[in-house]
Design a protein around this motif. Structure first.
Motif, mmCIF file in Angstrom:
data_model
loop_
_atom_site.group_PDB
_atom_site.id
_atom_site.type_symbol
_atom_site.label_atom_id
_atom_site.label_comp_id
_atom_site.label_asym_id
_atom_site.label_seq_id
_atom_site.Cartn_x
_atom_site.Cartn_y
_atom_site.Cartn_z
ATOM 1 N N UNK A 118 10.538 -6.625 8.978
ATOM 2 C CA UNK A 118 10.636 -5.333 9.265
ATOM 3 C C UNK A 118 10.050 -4.433 8.020
ATOM 4 N N UNK A 119 10.430 -5.226 6.819
ATOM 5 C CA UNK A 119 9.843 -4.533 5.502
ATOM 6 C C UNK A 119 8.368 -4.796 5.618
ATOM 7 N N UNK A 120 7.904 -5.795 5.896
ATOM 8 C CA UNK A 120 6.060 -5.955 5.602
ATOM 9 C C UNK A 120 5.643 -5.123 6.757
ATOM 10 N N UNK A 121 6.205 -4.542 7.751
ATOM 11 C CA UNK A 121 5.704 -3.674 8.608
ATOM 12 C C UNK A 121 5.907 -2.183 8.452
ATOM 13 N N UNK A 122 6.720 -2.017 7.210
ATOM 14 C CA UNK A 122 6.943 -0.631 6.983
ATOM 15 C C UNK A 122 6.039 -0.065 5.903
ATOM 16 N N UNK A 123 5.138 1.015 6.391
ATOM 17 C CA UNK A 123 4.231 1.598 5.405
ATOM 18 C C UNK A 123 4.709 1.778 3.814
ATOM 19 N N UNK A 124 6.057 2.101 4.153
ATOM 20 C CA UNK A 124 6.576 2.983 2.526
ATOM 21 C C UNK A 124 7.278 1.659 1.924
ATOM 22 N N UNK A 125 7.272 0.642 2.293
ATOM 23 C CA UNK A 125 7.606 -0.619 1.629
ATOM 24 C C UNK A 125 6.556 -1.689 1.367
ATOM 25 N N UNK A 126 5.541 -1.492 2.062
ATOM 26 C CA UNK A 126 4.590 -2.657 2.348
ATOM 27 C C UNK A 126 3.307 -2.178 2.014
ATOM 28 N N UNK A 127 2.298 -3.021 1.259
ATOM 29 C CA UNK A 127 1.123 -2.795 1.254
ATOM 30 C C UNK A 127 0.405 -3.290 2.318
ATOM 31 N N UNK A 128 0.809 -4.268 3.050
ATOM 32 C CA UNK A 128 0.339 -4.989 4.105
ATOM 33 C C UNK A 128 0.908 -4.452 5.728
ATOM 34 N N UNK A 129 1.457 -3.617 5.838
ATOM 35 C CA UNK A 129 1.902 -2.964 7.112
ATOM 36 C C UNK A 129 1.002 -3.022 8.303
ATOM 37 N N UNK A 130 -0.305 -2.919 8.118
ATOM 38 C CA UNK A 130 -1.294 -2.725 9.024
ATOM 39 C C UNK A 130 -1.449 -3.845 9.468
ATOM 40 N N UNK A 131 -1.303 -5.036 8.824
ATOM 41 C CA UNK A 131 -1.367 -6.535 9.392
ATOM 42 C C UNK A 131 -0.071 -6.953 10.307
ATOM 43 N N UNK A 132 0.984 -5.978 10.435
ATOM 44 C CA UNK A 132 1.773 -6.343 11.363
ATOM 45 C C UNK A 132 1.972 -5.070 12.378
ATOM 46 N N UNK A 133 1.037 -4.338 12.779
ATOM 47 C CA UNK A 133 0.985 -3.221 13.602
ATOM 48 C C UNK A 133 1.035 -3.870 15.072
#
Length: 517
Positions: A118-133
């Protein structure tokens, strides 16, 4: 008397017995030229130097086999098995039991996996959020079972939860305690644990004694920051280093291969080099000026400088070998006369001056100097502001550079590169910033449509159209695929055959060994 003599002889024999030898600490000394790590938070770390350490500290649900960057080599890691629904939208992972986090942070459970993804998918906490769209939800079924529901089938999903970038799993308790400072207090389950960082000197890691694959054979890793190539080589030659990153130049590689004790490793993936053109920096908002820059750059000269083993030429803004790369969209032709004519047409017959922030590392500065000379021949004066690598990383993300020479290796499908470098949500300086240095925004529709395409051919068609639009808008100039070059001493045995490493450094695992001097 004979008894006394015998006792004395026995005593002398005991005294001369060799004392028990204390086990010598096994220390791996590593030299890098990339400077201090900016963060060891795996959901934030994108710089090359950061990724080196990330790869030794963390695990993921699945992993690339040590020494491989081939998605076909994915295997169980923190998950011992998994199932996928018939429609490809539900993934159920069964975790290993008894996996311990480094330090006193306890056992890994499903809560840590749910929190991490969930953190990985959060734009506020992850540079790679788009990978988990593609993720709709991540659910804990019990302490050792996690279910992930996707919005749509994602053929590359298993790679997204691999031991790379946002796929790495962190300790929920540690992350909640340290908050934004977690990158300076990293806690993972990998073979080596963070001990300390001394600015501009070194980072120290120690063997994770409770590592689930077995205690590492190397006790301590010292990663020293040695920006000077010459100083780093001298330290390696004198035996002070066992592993170092080398110069990614063919002539250096050829010379190093002839030196005793220099075991040169060239491996994939390459960090694909692009020259991003910042449309937010006038006069680069005029497409004719961007076209002039593209016509003034002689990529073949750059490739010749790098060398055939180290830097093969690219043809698209998607790296060579990535699923979805399409060379049929057209490339830029070196034509200095055309470049001068375009500048004149745009009202700059007397030329223009541009400023660029440049890293002082050998993998960047020499190439920018070559392009500086090429641009000068058509009337484009490029003023280079040379800074250390961490400063470069910071300043280009603050939108301070007209041209950005940048290299990156990502999971080898077109979506990862297109999303991070060419989707509008990735524009630097925005709340969802990643690495869109060019402010490119012409292919959002195609990038998004490719993710939900119902079949592989439809997905490739969308990726092709995205590449065509981005190239037509001259958002960035494809240059070359700069392979990884490292050197290890005769003392170091990786414990596997090194062909690739997505974290851009040789994996140091529980099986790696280093012989004492």
């Amino acid at each position: 008397m004979l008894k006394v003599a015998a006792r004395i002889a026995c005593l002398l024999f005991v005294l001369w017995l060799p004392l028990p030898v204390m086990a010598e600490e096994s220390i791996l000394q590593v030299g890098v030229g990339s400077g201090d790590p900016a963060t060891l938070d795996p959901h934030r770390a994108s710089a090359t130097g950061d990724m080196t350490l990330i790869g030794w500290i963390y695990n993921a649900l699945v992993r690339f086999k040590p020494g491989s960057a081939d998605p076909r080599d994915l295997e169980p890691d923190l998950a011992q098995s998994w199932e996928t629904s018939a429609d490809g939208k539900t993934w159920t992972f069964h975790l290993r039991h008894g996996v311990e986090f480094q330090g006193d942070w306890g056992e890994l459970t499903a809560d840590d996996v749910v929190y991490s993804l969930n953190r990985s998918a959060d734009p506020k906490r992850s540079t790679f959020s788009s990978d988990f769209a593609s993720i709709d939800s991540v659910t804990r079924l019990d302490d050792y079972t996690v279910r992930i529901a996707l919005k749509y089938p994602d053929a590359s999903f298993l790679g997204r939860v691999s031991n790379y970038h946002g796929g790495n799993i962190i300790s929920r308790k540690a992350a909640e305690k340290f908050g934004d400072d977690f990158g300076h207090h990293p806690v993972g389950t990998g073979p080596f644990a963070f001990v300390e960082q001394v600015t501009q000197q070194y980072v120290k890691l120690a063997a994770h004694q409770a590592y689930f694959r077995g205690k590492p054979k190397i006790d301590t890793i010292i990663v020293r920051n040695i920006p000077s190539d010459g100083t780093r080589e001298l330290a390696f030659t004198s035996g002070e280093l066992d592993l170092m990153d080398g110069k990614r130049e063919q002539r250096w590689v050829d010379a190093a291969r002839k030196r005793p004790g220099y075991n040169v490793d060239i491996f994939q993936p390459g960090e694909y080099r692009l020259l991003h053109i910042n449309q937010n920096s006038p006069p680069l908002n005029d497409i004719r000026v961007r076209q002039a820059i593209a016509a003034a750059i002689n990529v073949d000269d750059l490739v010749h400088y790098v060398g055939k083993d180290v830097g093969p030429k690219g043809c698209s803004i998607v790296p060579p070998g990535y699923l979805g790369e399409d060379c049929s969209v057209g490339s830029y032709v070196f034509d200095p006369a055309k470049a001068r004519a375009l500048l004149a047409e745009a009202g700059h017959a007397d030329g223009i001056t541009l400023k660029a922030i440049v890293s002082n590392i050998s993998a960047q500065k020499p190439f920018m100097e070559v392009m500086q000379a090429q641009l000068a021949k058509v009337g484009i004066k490029l003023e280079l502001q040379v800074v250390d690598h961490p400063t470069y990383q910071s300043q280009v993300r603050r939108d301070l550079s007209a041209l950005v020479f940048y290299g990156a290796a990502r999971f080898p499908i077109a979506d990862t590169y297109l999303s991070e470098f060419f989707h509008s949500r990735a524009i630097v300086g925005t709340p969802t910033a990643a690495s869109n240095f060019s402010h490119c925004a012409v292919a959002d529709h195609e990038i998004e449509a490719a993710r939900v395409a119902p079949d592989a051919e439809g997905q490739k068609a969308m990726w092709k159209e995205a590449q065509r639009k981005i190239m037509a808008d001259v958002c960035a100039i494809p240059l070359f695929d700069l392979r990884q070059v490292w050197v290890h001493s005769d003392r170091l045995d990786y414990g596997y055959d090194l062909k690739g490493a997505l974290n851009l450094a040789p994996p140091i695992t529980e099986l790696s060994t280093v012989k004492p001097h």
